[in-house]
Design a protein around this motif. Structure first.
Motif, PDB file in Angstrom:
ATOM      1  N   ILE A   1      12.852 -32.698  38.217  1.00 20.97           N
ATOM      2  CA  ILE A   1      14.278 -33.632  38.461  1.00 20.97           C
ATOM      3  C   ILE A   1      14.075 -33.333  40.214  1.00 20.97           C
ATOM      4  O   ILE A   1      13.483 -32.568  40.491  1.00 20.97           O
ATOM      5  CB  ILE A   1      15.943 -32.622  38.530  1.00 20.97           C
ATOM      6  CG1 ILE A   1      15.977 -31.130  39.292  1.00 20.97           C
ATOM      7  CG2 ILE A   1      16.057 -32.335  36.742  1.00 20.97           C
ATOM      8  CD1 ILE A   1      16.848 -30.161  39.403  1.00 20.97           C
ATOM      9  N   PRO A   2      14.648 -34.563  41.265  1.00 19.15           N
ATOM     10  CA  PRO A   2      14.052 -35.033  42.248  1.00 19.15           C
ATOM     11  C   PRO A   2      15.254 -34.007  43.427  1.00 19.15           C
ATOM     12  O   PRO A   2      16.205 -34.447  43.468  1.00 19.15           O
ATOM     13  CB  PRO A   2      14.818 -36.206  42.114  1.00 19.15           C
ATOM     14  CG  PRO A   2      15.569 -35.989  41.127  1.00 19.15           C
ATOM     15  CD  PRO A   2      15.826 -36.037  40.559  1.00 19.15           C
ATOM     16  N   TYR A   3      15.207 -32.622  42.928  1.00 17.18           N
ATOM     17  CA  TYR A   3      16.459 -31.797  43.764  1.00 17.18           C
ATOM     18  C   TYR A   3      16.050 -32.052  45.461  1.00 17.18           C
ATOM     19  O   TYR A   3      14.894 -32.518  45.428  1.00 17.18           O
ATOM     20  CB  TYR A   3      15.685 -30.240  43.676  1.00 17.18           C
ATOM     21  CG  TYR A   3      15.202 -29.560  43.481  1.00 17.18           C
ATOM     22  CD1 TYR A   3      14.165 -29.328  44.857  1.00 17.18           C
ATOM     23  CD2 TYR A   3      14.312 -29.730  42.777  1.00 17.18           C
ATOM     24  CE1 TYR A   3      12.997 -28.523  44.625  1.00 17.18           C
ATOM     25  CE2 TYR A   3      12.811 -28.829  42.401  1.00 17.18           C
ATOM     26  CZ  TYR A   3      12.264 -28.436  43.802  1.00 17.18           C
ATOM     27  OH  TYR A   3      10.819 -27.843  44.092  1.00 17.18           O
ATOM     28  N   ILE A   4      17.205 -31.807  45.508  1.00 15.29           N
ATOM     29  CA  ILE A   4      17.391 -32.207  47.104  1.00 15.29           C
ATOM     30  C   ILE A   4      16.310 -30.688  48.450  1.00 15.29           C
ATOM     31  O   ILE A   4      16.689 -29.599  47.598  1.00 15.29           O
ATOM     32  CB  ILE A   4      18.560 -32.490  47.920  1.00 15.29           C
ATOM     33  CG1 ILE A   4      19.380 -33.959  47.124  1.00 15.29           C
ATOM     34  CG2 ILE A   4      18.579 -32.839  49.486  1.00 15.29           C
ATOM     35  CD1 ILE A   4      18.972 -34.782  46.690  1.00 15.29           C
TER      36      ILE A   4
ATOM     37  N   ILE B   1      18.497 -39.625  41.753  1.00 16.81           N
ATOM     38  CA  ILE B   1      18.205 -40.297  40.951  1.00 16.81           C
ATOM     39  C   ILE B   1      16.688 -40.730  39.849  1.00 16.81           C
ATOM     40  O   ILE B   1      16.659 -41.999  40.913  1.00 16.81           O
ATOM     41  CB  ILE B   1      19.541 -41.341  40.029  1.00 16.81           C
ATOM     42  CG1 ILE B   1      20.652 -40.732  40.104  1.00 16.81           C
ATOM     43  CG2 ILE B   1      19.022 -41.746  37.950  1.00 16.81           C
ATOM     44  CD1 ILE B   1      22.373 -41.428  40.059  1.00 16.81           C
ATOM     45  N   THR B   2      15.791 -40.458  38.916  1.00 14.09           N
ATOM     46  CA  THR B   2      14.646 -40.841  39.484  1.00 14.09           C
ATOM     47  C   THR B   2      15.176 -42.159  38.575  1.00 14.09           C
ATOM     48  O   THR B   2      15.797 -42.792  37.093  1.00 14.09           O
ATOM     49  CB  THR B   2      13.905 -40.021  38.416  1.00 14.09           C
ATOM     50  OG1 THR B   2      14.616 -39.947  36.759  1.00 14.09           O
ATOM     51  CG2 THR B   2      13.791 -38.874  39.246  1.00 14.09           C
ATOM     52  N   GLU B   3      14.085 -43.207  38.036  1.00 16.97           N
ATOM     53  CA  GLU B   3      13.954 -44.453  36.966  1.00 16.97           C
ATOM     54  C   GLU B   3      14.386 -44.548  35.334  1.00 16.97           C
ATOM     55  O   GLU B   3      14.779 -45.261  35.266  1.00 16.97           O
ATOM     56  CB  GLU B   3      12.620 -45.517  37.256  1.00 16.97           C
ATOM     57  CG  GLU B   3      11.393 -43.929  36.848  1.00 16.97           C
ATOM     58  CD  GLU B   3      10.009 -44.875  36.873  1.00 16.97           C
ATOM     59  OE1 GLU B   3      10.025 -46.177  36.475  1.00 16.97           O
ATOM     60  OE2 GLU B   3       9.558 -44.577  37.523  1.00 16.97           O
ATOM     61  N   HIS B   4      13.921 -42.784  34.884  1.00 17.03           N
ATOM     62  CA  HIS B   4      14.409 -41.744  34.010  1.00 17.03           C
ATOM     63  C   HIS B   4      15.272 -41.532  33.829  1.00 17.03           C
ATOM     64  O   HIS B   4      16.186 -41.310  32.684  1.00 17.03           O
ATOM     65  CB  HIS B   4      13.614 -41.072  33.643  1.00 17.03           C
ATOM     66  CG  HIS B   4      12.048 -42.023  33.817  1.00 17.03           C
ATOM     67  ND1 HIS B   4      11.345 -43.066  33.073  1.00 17.03           N
ATOM     68  CD2 HIS B   4      10.676 -40.969  34.425  1.00 17.03           C
ATOM     69  CE1 HIS B   4      10.090 -43.091  32.904  1.00 17.03           C
ATOM     70  NE2 HIS B   4      10.134 -42.587  34.731  1.00 17.03           N
TER      71      HIS B   4
END
Length: 382
Positions: free
Chosen positions: A116-119, A188-191
């Motif tokens: 996940i793209p965690y901050i 949010i990722t593209e997925h």
């Protein structure tokens, strides 16, 4: 941000409340009790020399020419290293208010799921810059991200799609960020994987612009430190201390990251602590480990013990039980040798409570509860 909150913390959307401090009615004196040689004190905009027996204040920064010892409000007597700037607040675990202090070890879940793209920043912090740069975790196999800044009640303040990097400066043509308003960066990722899935989030890892009157005071201190005759390393350590005292976590980390090539292990231990309290546990593990590798077991015994104690909790959160137990044993033994038996007890109580909270998470089918994602233990309020 409301900093006077109880230990039992409930976090909700866009509330950056995890930096709470436990207030007490009065703070016992902090003193310099042992010193050989000159000890430089930075207090506010003034720089002076002090001797043993002099009373210190929250926010003071010391640079001793040899190893010295201070007495903290909780009775602990930590050593401060020679020729390195050390802050009273971080050494004695004080808050940034003169009439408050904390005797807690703070852990926060999060920053450990690479999918996940965690901050990374800004995360649970005040900011000086009204046009900050955003950073987040790179997710393997992801080509683009959607970045949003949410305001109160979750409304979208600003949004940009199809970002191909993991860094983005808040553009000049975006709506101004207002002081006194709590914002949350969401990626949010593209997925469809979101930073909101981070275990430590629960909407509580937001940011806020520091009020202008406080910004001016901080910038005055920055000028004073930069104009001092200290080494570049000590200037950066002192600046990080000033920023941390005002919960400018992103700025503190930025200063310390510039010193990663430095020989001193204190840079790594302070980064480990800041990352752990921010819920970035993989980074906390990395930097605590670097500090432990570099600390001299004799000269830096107190700080080596503190780093092992901090890393023990991080290892528990990351599911590395055996390593956590080894570090806990080593840290408790280190505290006993240093005559800090109460700290050894505190660590044991803290990690026991942490294990209980983690078991609760596991019993909930591995789903984290945002209201329990902040784990703050106060084993002792003396």
């Amino acid at each position: 941000m409301n900093h006077k909150i109880p230990v039992a913390i409930a976090v909700t959307l866009i509330q950056t409340t995890a930096l709470g401090f436990t207030a007490i009615s009065s703070t016992p004196e902090i003193k310099l009790i042992e010193a050989q040689g000159e000890v430089t004190l930075l207090r506010g905009d003034a720089e002076t020399s002090i001797k043993p027996g002099e009373v210190l204040q929250p926010g003071d920064i010391l640079i001793p020419s040899s190893i010295v010892r201070i007495r903290c409000p909780n009775g602990a007597k930590p050593l401060l290293p020679a020729n390195v700037s050390s802050g009273v607040n971080s050494t004695c675990h004080l808050s940034n208010k003169p009439d408050e202090r904390i005797t807690v070890i703070r852990y926060r879940l999060g920053g450990s799921n690479s999918e996940i793209p965690y901050i990374l920043s800004p995360r649970m912090t005040y900011l000086l810059n009204e046009r900050p740069t955003f950073h987040w975790n790179e997710v393997p196999g992801t080509n683009s991200y959607t970045v949003k800044v949410l305001g109160p009640a979750g409304f979208v303040k600003w949004e940009q799609e199809k970002i191909t990097s993991t860094e983005l400066k808040y553009p000049n043509d975006a709506p101004s960020l207002t002081e006194g308003v709590q914002y949350l960066l969401t990626v949010i990722t593209e997925h469809g994987r979101s930073s909101r899935e981070d275990d430590g989030s629960g909407g509580s890892l937001g940011f806020e612009i520091l009020p202008e009157n406080k910004r001016k005071k901080i910038l005055n201190k920055v000028v004073e430190i930069n104009n001092s005759n200290w080494t570049d390393e000590n200037k950066a350590l002192a600046l990080a201390e000033v920023y941390s005292a005002e919960d400018l976590i992103t700025d503190a980390i930025k200063e310390l990251r510039q010193l990663e090539g430095a020989k001193t292990p204190f840079v790594y231990s302070r980064l480990g602590k800041l990352y752990a309290e921010s819920g970035l546990n993989l980074l906390a593990e990395d930097y605590y480990s670097k500090a432990i590798e570099r600390f001299d077991p004799i000269e830096h015994s107190y700080y080596l013990t503190e780093s092992k104690a901090g890393l023990a909790g991080v290892k528990l959160i990351l599911g590395k039980q055996e390593e956590a137990e080894q570090l806990e044993t080593q840290a408790k033994s280190g505290y006993e040798v240093l005559g800090e038996s109460e700290s050894a007890k505190d660590l044991e109580i803290t990690l026991t409570e942490l294990r209980k909270e983690l078991r609760k998470q596991g019993e909930n089918n591995g789903q984290s509860n945002p209201k329990e994602s902040v784990i703050i233990i106060t084993p002792r309020n003396n």
